[in-house]
Design a protein around this motif. Structure first.
Motif, PDB file in Angstrom:
ATOM      1  N   GLU A  60      -8.119  -1.102 -13.284  1.00  0.00           N
ATOM      2  CA  GLU A  60      -8.870  -0.059 -13.972  1.00  0.00           C
ATOM      3  C   GLU A  60      -9.742   0.743 -13.009  1.00  0.00           C
ATOM      4  O   GLU A  60      -9.935   1.938 -13.178  1.00  0.00           O
ATOM      5  N   ALA A  61     -10.304   0.069 -11.999  1.00  0.00           N
ATOM      6  CA  ALA A  61     -11.204   0.744 -11.063  1.00  0.00           C
ATOM      7  C   ALA A  61     -10.700   0.542  -9.643  1.00  0.00           C
ATOM      8  O   ALA A  61     -10.459  -0.576  -9.215  1.00  0.00           O
ATOM      9  N   ALA A  62     -10.511   1.637  -8.937  1.00  0.00           N
ATOM     10  CA  ALA A  62     -10.067   1.564  -7.551  1.00  0.00           C
ATOM     11  C   ALA A  62     -10.676   2.724  -6.785  1.00  0.00           C
ATOM     12  O   ALA A  62     -11.071   3.741  -7.360  1.00  0.00           O
ATOM     13  N   TYR A  63     -10.735   2.574  -5.474  1.00  0.00           N
ATOM     14  CA  TYR A  63     -11.337   3.605  -4.631  1.00  0.00           C
ATOM     15  C   TYR A  63     -10.517   4.888  -4.654  1.00  0.00           C
ATOM     16  O   TYR A  63     -11.081   5.983  -4.676  1.00  0.00           O
ATOM     17  N   ALA A  64      -9.192   4.758  -4.648  1.00  0.00           N
ATOM     18  CA  ALA A  64      -8.357   5.959  -4.550  1.00  0.00           C
ATOM     19  C   ALA A  64      -7.023   5.744  -5.255  1.00  0.00           C
ATOM     20  O   ALA A  64      -6.576   4.609  -5.445  1.00  0.00           O
ATOM     21  N   GLU A  65      -6.418   6.848  -5.654  1.00  0.00           N
ATOM     22  CA  GLU A  65      -5.041   6.809  -6.128  1.00  0.00           C
ATOM     23  C   GLU A  65      -4.121   6.908  -4.914  1.00  0.00           C
ATOM     24  O   GLU A  65      -4.321   7.754  -4.045  1.00  0.00           O
ATOM     25  N   ILE A  66      -3.150   6.041  -4.856  1.00  0.00           N
ATOM     26  CA  ILE A  66      -2.274   5.954  -3.691  1.00  0.00           C
ATOM     27  C   ILE A  66      -0.877   6.425  -4.080  1.00  0.00           C
ATOM     28  O   ILE A  66      -0.339   6.011  -5.121  1.00  0.00           O
ATOM     29  N   ASP A  67      -0.304   7.274  -3.253  1.00  0.00           N
ATOM     30  CA  ASP A  67       1.047   7.769  -3.516  1.00  0.00           C
ATOM     31  C   ASP A  67       2.039   6.612  -3.556  1.00  0.00           C
ATOM     32  O   ASP A  67       1.918   5.635  -2.800  1.00  0.00           O
ATOM     33  N   HIS A  68       3.042   6.749  -4.417  1.00  0.00           N
ATOM     34  CA  HIS A  68       4.049   5.693  -4.497  1.00  0.00           C
ATOM     35  C   HIS A  68       4.894   5.673  -3.215  1.00  0.00           C
ATOM     36  O   HIS A  68       5.071   6.698  -2.543  1.00  0.00           O
ATOM     37  N   VAL A  69       5.365   4.487  -2.889  1.00  0.00           N
ATOM     38  CA  VAL A  69       6.226   4.299  -1.720  1.00  0.00           C
ATOM     39  C   VAL A  69       7.646   4.085  -2.221  1.00  0.00           C
ATOM     40  O   VAL A  69       7.923   3.101  -2.905  1.00  0.00           O
ATOM     41  N   PRO A  70       8.561   4.983  -1.900  1.00  0.00           N
ATOM     42  CA  PRO A  70       9.931   4.829  -2.384  1.00  0.00           C
ATOM     43  C   PRO A  70      10.653   3.715  -1.646  1.00  0.00           C
ATOM     44  O   PRO A  70      10.217   3.268  -0.580  1.00  0.00           O
ATOM     45  N   PHE A  71      11.750   3.264  -2.211  1.00  0.00           N
ATOM     46  CA  PHE A  71      12.592   2.311  -1.492  1.00  0.00           C
ATOM     47  C   PHE A  71      13.163   3.023  -0.275  1.00  0.00           C
ATOM     48  O   PHE A  71      13.878   4.015  -0.389  1.00  0.00           O
ATOM     49  N   ASP A  72      12.827   2.533   0.898  1.00  0.00           N
ATOM     50  CA  ASP A  72      13.222   3.199   2.139  1.00  0.00           C
ATOM     51  C   ASP A  72      13.544   2.140   3.192  1.00  0.00           C
ATOM     52  O   ASP A  72      12.635   1.478   3.715  1.00  0.00           O
ATOM     53  N   PRO A  73      14.815   1.948   3.507  1.00  0.00           N
ATOM     54  CA  PRO A  73      15.196   0.936   4.508  1.00  0.00           C
ATOM     55  C   PRO A  73      14.499   1.140   5.852  1.00  0.00           C
ATOM     56  O   PRO A  73      14.365   0.186   6.627  1.00  0.00           O
ATOM     57  N   ALA A  74      14.041   2.349   6.141  1.00  0.00           N
ATOM     58  CA  ALA A  74      13.383   2.611   7.420  1.00  0.00           C
ATOM     59  C   ALA A  74      12.129   1.764   7.593  1.00  0.00           C
ATOM     60  O   ALA A  74      11.741   1.419   8.714  1.00  0.00           O
ATOM     61  N   LEU A  75      11.493   1.399   6.460  1.00  0.00           N
ATOM     62  CA  LEU A  75      10.251   0.633   6.548  1.00  0.00           C
ATOM     63  C   LEU A  75      10.483  -0.817   6.946  1.00  0.00           C
ATOM     64  O   LEU A  75       9.539  -1.530   7.287  1.00  0.00           O
ATOM     65  N   ARG A  76      11.738  -1.270   6.916  1.00  0.00           N
ATOM     66  CA  ARG A  76      12.031  -2.631   7.351  1.00  0.00           C
ATOM     67  C   ARG A  76      12.063  -2.740   8.867  1.00  0.00           C
ATOM     68  O   ARG A  76      12.161  -3.830   9.416  1.00  0.00           O
ATOM     69  N   GLU A  77      11.951  -1.619   9.548  1.00  0.00           N
ATOM     70  CA  GLU A  77      11.911  -1.611  11.016  1.00  0.00           C
ATOM     71  C   GLU A  77      10.713  -0.779  11.473  1.00  0.00           C
ATOM     72  O   GLU A  77      10.857   0.258  12.112  1.00  0.00           O
ATOM     73  N   PRO A  78       9.492  -1.236  11.140  1.00  0.00           N
ATOM     74  CA  PRO A  78       8.311  -0.400  11.407  1.00  0.00           C
ATOM     75  C   PRO A  78       8.077  -0.131  12.883  1.00  0.00           C
ATOM     76  O   PRO A  78       7.510   0.908  13.236  1.00  0.00           O
ATOM     77  N   THR A  79       8.491  -1.039  13.763  1.00  0.00           N
ATOM     78  CA  THR A  79       8.223  -0.830  15.188  1.00  0.00           C
ATOM     79  C   THR A  79       9.106   0.259  15.784  1.00  0.00           C
ATOM     80  O   THR A  79       8.843   0.726  16.890  1.00  0.00           O
ATOM     81  N   THR A  80      10.134   0.664  15.054  1.00  0.00           N
ATOM     82  CA  THR A  80      11.016   1.727  15.566  1.00  0.00           C
ATOM     83  C   THR A  80      10.685   3.077  14.946  1.00  0.00           C
ATOM     84  O   THR A  80      11.372   4.058  15.234  1.00  0.00           O
ATOM     85  N   SER A 114       7.907   6.262  13.729  1.00  0.00           N
ATOM     86  CA  SER A 114       6.670   6.942  14.088  1.00  0.00           C
ATOM     87  C   SER A 114       6.049   7.501  12.822  1.00  0.00           C
ATOM     88  O   SER A 114       6.535   8.487  12.260  1.00  0.00           O
ATOM     89  N   PHE A 115       4.987   6.861  12.358  1.00  0.00           N
ATOM     90  CA  PHE A 115       4.324   7.321  11.149  1.00  0.00           C
ATOM     91  C   PHE A 115       3.396   8.495  11.437  1.00  0.00           C
ATOM     92  O   PHE A 115       2.937   9.166  10.512  1.00  0.00           O
ATOM     93  N   ALA A 116       3.116   8.735  12.709  1.00  0.00           N
ATOM     94  CA  ALA A 116       2.342   9.917  13.075  1.00  0.00           C
ATOM     95  C   ALA A 116       3.180  11.181  12.968  1.00  0.00           C
ATOM     96  O   ALA A 116       2.655  12.282  12.847  1.00  0.00           O
ATOM     97  N   ASP A 117       4.499  11.008  13.009  1.00  0.00           N
ATOM     98  CA  ASP A 117       5.433  12.135  12.878  1.00  0.00           C
ATOM     99  C   ASP A 117       6.519  11.724  11.893  1.00  0.00           C
ATOM    100  O   ASP A 117       7.677  11.540  12.257  1.00  0.00           O
ATOM    101  N   PRO A 118       6.147  11.561  10.610  1.00  0.00           N
ATOM    102  CA  PRO A 118       7.075  10.986   9.635  1.00  0.00           C
ATOM    103  C   PRO A 118       8.274  11.876   9.350  1.00  0.00           C
ATOM    104  O   PRO A 118       8.171  13.105   9.344  1.00  0.00           O
ATOM    105  N   VAL A 119       9.387  11.205   9.114  1.00  0.00           N
ATOM    106  CA  VAL A 119      10.636  11.907   8.810  1.00  0.00           C
ATOM    107  C   VAL A 119      11.106  11.586   7.396  1.00  0.00           C
ATOM    108  O   VAL A 119      11.455  12.473   6.631  1.00  0.00           O
ATOM    109  N   THR A 120      11.102  10.298   7.028  1.00  0.00           N
ATOM    110  CA  THR A 120      11.592   9.896   5.712  1.00  0.00           C
ATOM    111  C   THR A 120      10.454   9.897   4.693  1.00  0.00           C
ATOM    112  O   THR A 120       9.264   9.924   5.050  1.00  0.00           O
ATOM    113  N   ASP A 121      10.829   9.813   3.408  1.00  0.00           N
ATOM    114  CA  ASP A 121       9.813   9.756   2.351  1.00  0.00           C
ATOM    115  C   ASP A 121       8.946   8.508   2.489  1.00  0.00           C
ATOM    116  O   ASP A 121       7.734   8.544   2.238  1.00  0.00           O
ATOM    117  N   GLY A 122       9.554   7.397   2.868  1.00  0.00           N
ATOM    118  CA  GLY A 122       8.802   6.168   3.049  1.00  0.00           C
ATOM    119  C   GLY A 122       7.786   6.290   4.169  1.00  0.00           C
ATOM    120  O   GLY A 122       6.639   5.832   4.038  1.00  0.00           O
TER     121      GLY A 122
END
Length: 431
Positions: free
Chosen positions: A292-312, A314-322
């Motif tokens: 009911e109470a939270a600091y912020a609303e957070i965008d949903h994270v879609p199913f994205d296989p790219a997130l299973r390899e976070p070390t590969t 670049s979230f500073a220059d995102p390409v996929t929706d995830g």
């Protein structure tokens, strides 16, 4: 004849260490007895970081005086400070030192992607220039090291503390997976509580800006130990869009609330598909169902296989929706830490936490000798009134007084005290 007077900071440090080896305490010397965690020298100021735990109060005072004497007897040293190892650990049931902010990532339901979110967020924060740590609290199925490509084993410091493993990205990781290399361990009850306290509370985290704690599923011993006893600044909730997951994650939200852990927000994970496909669930409605109470609303994270390899990635220059969703989550977490993290200890404050009271008082008095008429800022535990009285008495013996005293309550981080003397800043002694 060769001039052997130390000139560089490193030369002074080596000379100080040699002097300290001549100090006798507990049947040996402080270095041989592994009481000294660090000796730092900068601009003629020596700072000893001391593990006072093996010594009693009387020996602690004696050791402090001996270290100060050894330092000042070394050529090139103008001032000596003594700090307690783990002094920045908040006064909680599970103190954690070497960390500025601790964020839990949780859900009572397994399989919702907590570890994937934790690993990707850690990578995104590290890309933003933060020093990041990850504690994998899942003693039954630890897999954070695999996602972060952290390789063990965890070593121990000279004083017996677990040393986090550091990845190529500079992320420090502690996990039972990096210790129990002989296969599964049947952790139960008190064993879980003890291993979590040892690995999280005693780990030698190295000046981390943010520590992410990947909570295991359920509401078991590990979760209770961390949420009830660790100095958490906030908690993220992760849920997938099913009724079962919402009910389970709501239990974690209630646990956060019951233990005064602010909810940063709900991460609606694996909502729809990546790359523009239709999203059959409303992420905002999901978040409202969980908390009911939270600091912020957070965008949903879609199913994205790219997130299973976070070390590969670049979230500073995102390409996929995830990747874009994790980048937005990074912004939310950073904003929360900056605005809701509470008062911070100034970098120039002398850390007196963990020192015996008499040593604290003597240290503050000596600080006026090198303050060059500037205010002296210190951070300490306990009521600061006695400290202020001693300093005022010492100044009075020198014909001066305290012109200004500011005291700020930093919560479980202690008290910040800023003192300014009238008519100079040199005090001879505290006795």
């Amino acid at each position: 004849m060769t001039d052997e007077t130390p000139r560089t900071d490193e030369e002074i440090r080596r000379a100080v260490v040699d002097r300290v080896r001549e100090v006798e305490i507990m049947g040996g010397d402080p270095i041989g007895e592994q009481l000294i965690e660090d000796v730092d020298v900068a601009d003629g100021i020596v700072t000893f970081t001391v593990d006072f735990e093996p010594v009693g109060r009387v020996l602690a005072d004696r050791l402090t005086d001996q270290l100060r004497g050894a330092g000042l007897a070394t050529d090139g040293v103008v001032h000596v400070r003594v700090e307690a190892a783990g002094s920045d650990a908040p006064e909680t049931g599970l103190p954690v030192s070497g960390v500025d902010s601790i964020i839990a990532v949780g859900s009572a339901k397994g399989g919702v992607g907590k570890t994937t979110i934790t690993a990707a967020l850690a990578r995104a924060l590290a890309e933003d220039g933060l020093d990041v740590g990850v504690f994998d609290a899942n003693v039954y199925a630890p897999d954070a090291p695999d996602l972060l490509e952290a390789e063990g084993p965890v070593a121990t410091s000279p004083t017996g503390k677990p040393m986090p493993v550091e990845t190529d990205d500079g992320i420090q990781v502690v996990s039972i997976e990096l210790i129990a290399e002989d296969g599964p361990v049947a952790w139960r009850g008190a064993m879980v509580h003890d291993v979590v306290k040892d690995l999280l509370g005693n780990a030698a985290w190295d000046d981390r800006d943010v520590l992410l704690v990947d909570l295991p599923p359920g509401i078991g011993d590990a979760v209770y130990t961390i949420v009830q006893q660790a100095p958490l600044d906030g908690g993220l909730l992760v849920s997938t869009p099913t009724d079962e997951c919402v009910r389970a994650t709501r239990r974690t939200a209630a646990l956060y609330s019951a233990n005064d852990v602010p909810s940063i927000g709900v991460v609606p994970n694996m909502v729809g598909a990546a790359e523009g496909e239709s999203t059959p669930f409303d992420g905002d409605a999901l978040a409202e169902d969980v908390a009911e109470a939270a600091y912020a609303e957070i965008d949903h994270v879609p199913f994205d296989p790219a997130l299973r390899e976070p070390t590969t990635r670049s979230f500073a220059d995102p390409v996929t929706d995830g990747e874009r969703a994790i980048d937005a989550l990074r912004e939310t977490v950073l904003e929360f830490v900056e605005t809701e993290g509470g008062p911070a200890v100034p970098e120039d404050a002398v850390d007196l936490r963990g020192l015996p009271p008499e040593s604290c008082q003597r240290q503050v008095v000596t600080e006026f000798g090198v303050a060059d008429e500037e205010p002296v800022s210190v951070v300490l535990r306990g009521d600061p009134d006695d400290l202020v009285d001693v300093v005022d008495e010492s100044l009075a013996r020198d014909g001066r007084s305290l012109e200004r005293t500011d005291v700020d309550d930093l919560g479980y981080d202690g008290w910040l005290v800023e003192l300014e003397a009238a008519g100079g800043s040199t005090v001879e002694s505290a006795t």
